[in-house]
Design an enzyme around this catalytic site. Structure first.
Site, PDB file in Angstrom:
ATOM      1  N   ARG A   5       0.807  -1.215   0.000  1.00  0.00           N
ATOM      2  CA  ARG A   5       0.000   0.000   0.000  1.00  0.00           C
ATOM      3  C   ARG A   5       0.843   1.270   0.000  1.00  0.00           C
ATOM      4  O   ARG A   5       0.509   2.238  -0.683  1.00  0.00           O
ATOM      5  CB  ARG A   5      -0.957  -0.021   1.195  1.00  0.00           C
ATOM      6  CG  ARG A   5      -1.986  -1.143   1.081  1.00  0.00           C
ATOM      7  CD  ARG A   5      -3.002  -1.081   2.181  1.00  0.00           C
ATOM      8  NE  ARG A   5      -4.000  -2.129   2.021  1.00  0.00           N
ATOM      9  CZ  ARG A   5      -5.076  -2.245   2.789  1.00  0.00           C
ATOM     10  NH1 ARG A   5      -5.285  -1.378   3.765  1.00  0.00           N
ATOM     11  NH2 ARG A   5      -5.930  -3.224   2.591  1.00  0.00           N
ATOM     12  N   ASP A  28     -15.350   9.660   9.079  1.00  0.00           N
ATOM     13  CA  ASP A  28     -14.261   8.733   8.772  1.00  0.00           C
ATOM     14  C   ASP A  28     -12.964   9.530   8.749  1.00  0.00           C
ATOM     15  O   ASP A  28     -12.970  10.736   8.458  1.00  0.00           O
ATOM     16  CB  ASP A  28     -14.485   8.042   7.423  1.00  0.00           C
ATOM     17  CG  ASP A  28     -13.695   6.730   7.313  1.00  0.00           C
ATOM     18  OD1 ASP A  28     -14.283   5.666   7.565  1.00  0.00           O
ATOM     19  OD2 ASP A  28     -12.489   6.797   6.999  1.00  0.00           O
TER      20      ASP A  28
END
Length: 305
Positions: free
Chosen positions: A48, A157
């Site tokens: 990632r 979030d």
């Protein structure tokens, strides 16, 4: 150009993460977002974060971390956290919580609103938006009159990228999982976009949800209390101490008798079980209205929802 600035050209990317670099990554993730990364996650972290190295044209993970910490670049720190965050969700995930919302919570909220009160539900860690929109659709299907009263859903979030997708209320392919034909007919419109069919949630669903970026481990700008909090499959990324602090803060910002929903593999920490009573599958209700925050923990600050 600073030695820590992204390099121009096409530098050769590092093929491995050194033990030192991984330790630094673990430390930053824990400090900035409370994320716990086990050694078994090295491959995932490498995969990632390699995208960030390629984007910035930085040749090694150590150099990237030097850049990240030395520049104090808020946007890149968000990119770092976003890269490490798993955003997997679907509509009406863990359906028992929405059944409980329908059978237990909504009757309580109906009485509260009828008496002139207000109702607030918080989707904490809302990812792509399927959870808060599922809450909205449950309300619209079961009690559509409540949507016209002082009823709001806050969805937060830490990842700004998923919030952009959530606000668009457009879902393709596997992101539409959980939507039945009847739900699609009632609450969605279809649009052909680049050879794909997008399901777009209708305005009455979108208008019930307010999206905000929020780090659960930072200060909370909300004013007032919530009747229910959905925080599912989020705390599994935190260590026990961070979980306990978060559960105490949830208890403090819930109305007396308010509900907390956790994910299927999540449970209250031992130190916070006295604050709640278990009323369903990973569903908890606050027992009393008292001071839940331990000394030194962040108090809820006034702001707006």
């Amino acid at each position: 150009m600073s030695e820590l600035s992204p390099m121009t050209g096409h530098s050769q990317m590092a093929s491995a993460i050194s033990d030192r670099a991984f330790t630094r990554i673990v430390s930053i993730a824990a400090r900035e977002a409370g994320i716990v990364l086990a050694e078994s996650k090295v491959s995932m972290v490498k995969s990632r974060l390699s995208r960030r190295l390629r984007t910035l044209d930085i040749p090694s993970f150590d150099a990237y971390l030097d850049f990240l910490e030395a520049t104090n670049d808020k946007q890149e720190m968000e990119n770092f956290i976003s890269a490490l965050t798993t955003n997997v969700s679907h509509f009406f995930r863990e359906h028992h919580h929405f059944d409980y919302l329908r059978t237990h919570i909504l009757p309580h909220l109906r009485k509260k609103l009828a008496a002139g009160g207000k109702a607030r539900i918080w989707s904490a860690g809302c990812s792509n938006g399927q959870e808060p929109y599922s809450i909205a659709m449950t309300i619209l299907k079961e009690a559509p009159d409540l949507a016209k009263m002082d009823f709001k859903i806050l969805a937060t979030d830490i990842d700004p990228e998923v919030l952009v997708r959530a606000k668009s209320a457009q879902y393709f392919g596997s992101l539409t999982t959980g939507l039945t034909d009847a739900t699609i007919k009632a609450f969605c419109t279809a649009s052909e976009q680049q050879a794909e069919t997008a399901l777009i949630l209708k305005p009455e669903v979108r208008n019930m949800v307010a999206f905000r970026q929020l780090n659960l481990h930072a200060e909370w700008p909300m004013k007032g209390k919530f009747d229910a909090i959905f925080c599912r499959n989020v705390v599994i990324y935190f260590d026990e101490e961070a979980q306990s602090q978060l559960f105490r803060r949830f208890a403090a910002i819930l109305e007396p008798g308010g509900w907390l929903m956790l994910g299927h593999s999540e449970r209250l920490s031992e130190s916070t079980t006295p604050l709640f009573v278990n009323t369903g599958v990973t569903t908890y209700q606050t027992i009393q209205n008292t001071q839940f925050l331990s000394p030194g923990e962040t108090q809820v600050k006034e702001g707006t929802v």
